[in-house]
Design a protein around this motif. Sequence first.
Motif, mmCIF file in Angstrom:
data_model
loop_
_atom_site.group_PDB
_atom_site.id
_atom_site.type_symbol
_atom_site.label_atom_id
_atom_site.label_comp_id
_atom_site.label_asym_id
_atom_site.label_seq_id
_atom_site.Cartn_x
_atom_site.Cartn_y
_atom_site.Cartn_z
ATOM 1 N N GLU A 1 43.699 49.216 30.078
ATOM 2 C CA GLU A 1 44.556 48.101 29.691
ATOM 3 C C GLU A 1 43.654 47.052 29.060
ATOM 4 N N SER A 2 44.166 46.351 28.072
ATOM 5 C CA SER A 2 43.437 45.225 27.514
ATOM 6 C C SER A 2 43.783 43.972 28.307
ATOM 7 N N VAL A 3 42.759 43.232 28.730
ATOM 8 C CA VAL A 3 43.024 41.982 29.451
ATOM 9 C C VAL A 3 43.687 40.963 28.538
ATOM 10 N N TRP A 4 43.649 41.208 27.232
ATOM 11 C CA TRP A 4 44.299 40.301 26.283
ATOM 12 C C TRP A 4 45.805 40.550 26.213
ATOM 13 N N ASP A 5 46.276 41.624 26.854
ATOM 14 C CA ASP A 5 47.713 41.867 26.969
ATOM 15 C C ASP A 5 48.282 41.300 28.264
ATOM 16 N N TYR A 6 47.419 40.818 29.160
ATOM 17 C CA TYR A 6 47.889 40.209 30.406
ATOM 18 C C TYR A 6 48.545 38.868 30.096
ATOM 19 N N PRO A 7 49.544 38.479 30.889
ATOM 20 C CA PRO A 7 50.315 37.265 30.580
ATOM 21 C C PRO A 7 49.666 35.975 31.081
ATOM 22 N N ARG A 8 50.221 34.889 30.633
ATOM 23 C CA ARG A 8 49.909 33.547 31.122
ATOM 24 C C ARG A 8 51.239 32.829 31.201
ATOM 25 N N PRO A 9 51.729 32.394 32.344
ATOM 26 C CA PRO A 9 51.093 32.449 33.653
ATOM 27 C C PRO A 9 50.845 33.886 34.105
ATOM 28 N N PRO A 10 49.892 34.033 35.048
ATOM 29 C CA PRO A 10 49.460 35.368 35.472
ATOM 30 C C PRO A 10 50.547 36.186 36.169
ATOM 31 N N LEU A 11 50.356 37.482 36.117
ATOM 32 C CA LEU A 11 51.215 38.460 36.786
ATOM 33 C C LEU A 11 50.622 38.789 38.151
ATOM 34 N N LEU A 12 51.455 38.835 39.174
ATOM 35 C CA LEU A 12 51.040 39.243 40.521
ATOM 36 C C LEU A 12 51.705 40.570 40.818
ATOM 37 N N GLU A 13 50.892 41.584 41.180
ATOM 38 C CA GLU A 13 51.458 42.896 41.468
ATOM 39 C C GLU A 13 50.560 43.640 42.451
ATOM 40 N N PRO A 14 51.101 44.677 43.106
ATOM 41 C CA PRO A 14 50.270 45.486 44.011
ATOM 42 C C PRO A 14 49.180 46.220 43.236
ATOM 43 N N VAL A 15 48.043 46.440 43.888
ATOM 44 C CA VAL A 15 46.975 47.235 43.285
ATOM 45 C C VAL A 15 47.416 48.699 43.225
ATOM 46 N N GLY A 16 48.033 49.192 44.301
ATOM 47 C CA GLY A 16 48.552 50.557 44.311
ATOM 48 C C GLY A 16 47.549 51.626 44.688
#
Length: 165
Positions: free
Chosen positions: A14-29
Amino acid sequence: MPRPAPTPPGPGQESVWDYPRPPLLEPVGETVRVEFGGREIARSTRALQVKETSHPPTVYVPPEDVAAGVLRARPETSGCEWKGLAVYFDVVAGGAVAEKAAWAYPEPLAPYAALKDHVAFYPAAMDACWIGDDRVESQPGGFYGGWVTPRVAGPFKGGAGSWGW
């Protein structure tokens, strides 16, 4: 300094530049492990991760999955515009001490309420951190606590010259 061009993600990344702002919170899995002082001090299949633009994920372990007695509270606090007020800990195990090497949000802001009391560790201060079979590298610089694995493509904020990105 202008932000560098994102590195195109490879297969399984995954590209960290595709991560949102505000941040996404999710399980690691996957199973998350933290080793320090010659022993495993945290193991969890219930860890959460925060994914924020330009940062590798920051991993938070439920307090029940952290070994008793390894966290020693510190007086420092800091604020995050998204998550709220953080408190810090020294990590103590096997005769070793890593100062200000972990943090938590005792009263996170509403969108991040699931982080309550979960503990994040700076990978550079630990003997080793793992997500599944991937050994974690530390996010560049000493301010952020992202966990770099082969699954993320950067460049990552935190290194020299990246403060203004």
